[in-house]
Design an enzyme around this catalytic site. Structure first.
Site, PDB file in Angstrom:
ATOM      1  N   LYS A 100      36.821  34.212  43.050  1.00 49.87           N
ATOM      2  CA  LYS A 100      37.222  32.791  43.120  1.00 49.87           C
ATOM      3  C   LYS A 100      38.150  32.491  44.294  1.00 49.87           C
ATOM      4  O   LYS A 100      38.131  31.378  44.821  1.00 49.87           O
ATOM      5  CB  LYS A 100      37.868  32.333  41.807  1.00 49.87           C
ATOM      6  N   GLY A 129      34.152  33.147  33.694  1.00 53.26           N
ATOM      7  CA  GLY A 129      33.619  34.459  33.297  1.00 53.26           C
ATOM      8  C   GLY A 129      32.129  34.370  33.018  1.00 53.26           C
ATOM      9  O   GLY A 129      31.334  34.056  33.902  1.00 53.26           O
ATOM     10  N   LYS A 200      39.965  27.832  40.375  1.00 58.29           N
ATOM     11  CA  LYS A 200      38.729  27.551  39.620  1.00 58.29           C
ATOM     12  C   LYS A 200      38.474  26.045  39.502  1.00 58.29           C
ATOM     13  O   LYS A 200      37.337  25.599  39.651  1.00 58.29           O
ATOM     14  CB  LYS A 200      38.817  28.213  38.242  1.00 58.29           C
TER      15      LYS A 200
HETATM   16  N1  HSE Z   1      42.208  36.785  35.369  1.00 55.41           N
HETATM   17  C1  HSE Z   1      41.114  35.937  35.098  1.00 55.41           C
HETATM   18  C2  HSE Z   1      41.310  35.318  33.726  1.00 55.41           C
HETATM   19  C3  HSE Z   1      39.833  36.728  35.149  1.00 55.41           C
HETATM   20  O1  HSE Z   1      42.163  35.803  32.967  1.00 55.41           O
HETATM   21  O2  HSE Z   1      40.640  34.337  33.404  1.00 55.41           O
HETATM   22  C4  HSE Z   1      38.592  35.896  35.132  1.00 55.41           C
HETATM   23  O3  HSE Z   1      38.486  35.074  36.262  1.00 55.41           O
END
Ligand code: HSE
Length: 398
Positions: A100, A129, A200
């Site tokens: 990302k 995810g 994101k």
């Molecule tokens: N560190 C990120 C989370 C991993 O906890 O969502 C997934 O992008």
């Protein structure tokens, strides 16, 4: 046969190899060709792991092999991922990434190179995810003007907030567990301070609104200031504390922000717990739709990456159009956004004198202070009022 190479054999990279080895028949059937992992790139060795046989330490082996048609980039971070991905695209290889940081920073440029070379730059795993959200935004919700995207986009912080509220865990214990489960970033500050969710929502907003949303211009607050007392008040009021990433279009104004919010039980995001993510989308003709699923972790993320490999295989010499242009989208300052706020103040504070009509709330087990909910007001007006009294903490209401 389509040869692929995987850059990075960490949590997601090993997951990609595992997913391809777990479901080869159905994956190949859906791709219309046999997907073969020819190389895995990593600086480390993995003695005893069958991957050792296809492991390379030199990126140029992959770049210079014309048989490699698709490269999976799951190294994370901007460099050297950006250099490697750009070289692969310029060499005519499609790229599928979960990165990302890379997509938020260089998405428009990499999409343009892919378009010019009639190949693909795909990034389904970069947000949510295992939840399909990039492809739906790009290819399915095409009849609508998107008016709002509000999501729980970080699994680690959602896991922490859920465990603090439901199990009474301390913040540090919950974070440690999230790290053990492979949810957290290498530097968990990116999760906890909201930077990951910020990137994101920048990606989703750029796709939804068509122009480039610069993640550095998004107002971002994390959960590191949320205390057990805040959570106790939230429970008392039957709200859930959630780290929300949101972007909205009102007339021709665009707002985006990341911050903890109090979510009422009537909102679908209230019940999204643990590592789950959810993305609530409002379209002007569709109305509301919500995407829900595992937001982090090895196999869910790898599943999304492999779905991109399947798509790239199906479109080896055909660019899948993306709506994300390199023109920058101007965001309106969140100062103007109007909402209600929850505030905690020491006993004896004349909150009514400053905030007018308020709904007071007390938690039996917490002495020496009280909480209240304000009437709707702009962020700017709220900040000005807060300067007039001592406040212990505040959280926005959804
Ligand atoms: N560190 C990120 C989370 C991993 O906890 O969502 C997934 O992008």
């Amino acid at each position: 046969m389509v040869n692929i190479a995987v850059l990075g054999y960490g949590t997601v990279g090993s997951g990609v190899v595992e997913v391809i080895r777990t479901n080869p028949e159905s994956i190949n059937k859906k791709a219309g060709d046999e997907i073969h992992v020819k190389y895995v790139l990593d600086l480390r060795d993995f003695p005893g792991d069958p991957v050792q046989e296809i492991l390379v330490h030199d990126f140029d082996v992959i770049l210079n092999d014309p048989e490699v048609k698709i490269v999976v980039e799951v190294m994370g971070g901007v460099e050297p991922a950006y250099t490697f991905v750009k070289k692969c695209l310029l060499a005519g290889k499609s790229v599928c990434t979960s990165n990302k940081e890379l997509v938020a920073k260089h998405g428009p440029e990499l999409l343009k190179i892919a378009r010019e070379n009639n190949i693909n730059f795909l990034f389904e795993a970069s947000v949510g995810g295992g939840i399909p959200i990039i492809r739906p935004l790009n290819s399915s919700l095409t009849a609508d003007e998107i008016l709002e995207i509000t999501g729980i986009l970080n699994g680690t912080t959602n896991f922490i907030l859920t465990k603090m509220a439901q199990e009474g865990w301390e913040f540090d214990a919950a974070l440690k567990k999230a790290q053990e489960l492979g949810y957290a970033e290498r530097n968990p500050e990116a999760d906890v301070e909201g930077y990951d969710a910020c990137r994101k929502i920048a990606i989703l907003s750029s796709l939804a609104f068509g122009d480039h949303v610069d993640f550095e211009e998004i107002y971002t607050e994390g959960i590191s200031k949320i205390t057990a007392k805040d959570i106790a008040y939230a429970k008392e009021m039957n709200y859930a504390v959630k780290l929300l990433a949101s972007s909205k279009r009102e007339d021709e104004q665009y707002y985006a922000m990341v911050a903890p919010f109090l979510v009422p039980p009537t909102h679908p995001l209230y019940a999204v717990n643990d590592v789950f993510n959810a993305i609530f989308v409002k379209g002007n003709v569709l109305g509301d739709v919500m995407f829900y699923g595992s937001g982090a972790g090895k196999l869910p993320t790898a599943s999304a990456v492999v779905s991109d490999v399947v798509d790239a295989t199906k479109h080896l010499h055909c660019n899948i159009m993306s709506f994300w242009s390199s023109r920058k989208l101007g965001l309106t300052k969140v100062d103007k956004a109007v909402r209600r706020f929850f505030v905690r103040v020491p006993d004896g504070t004349d909150a009514k004198a400053v905030f007018g009509d308020i709904d007071e709330v007390r938690v039996d087990a917490i002495g020496g202070e009280f909480g209240f909910i304000t009437q709707p007001m702009s962020e700017e007006a709220f900040r000005e009022k807060c300067e007039k009294i001592q406040i212990l903490s505040s959280i926005r209401l959804l």
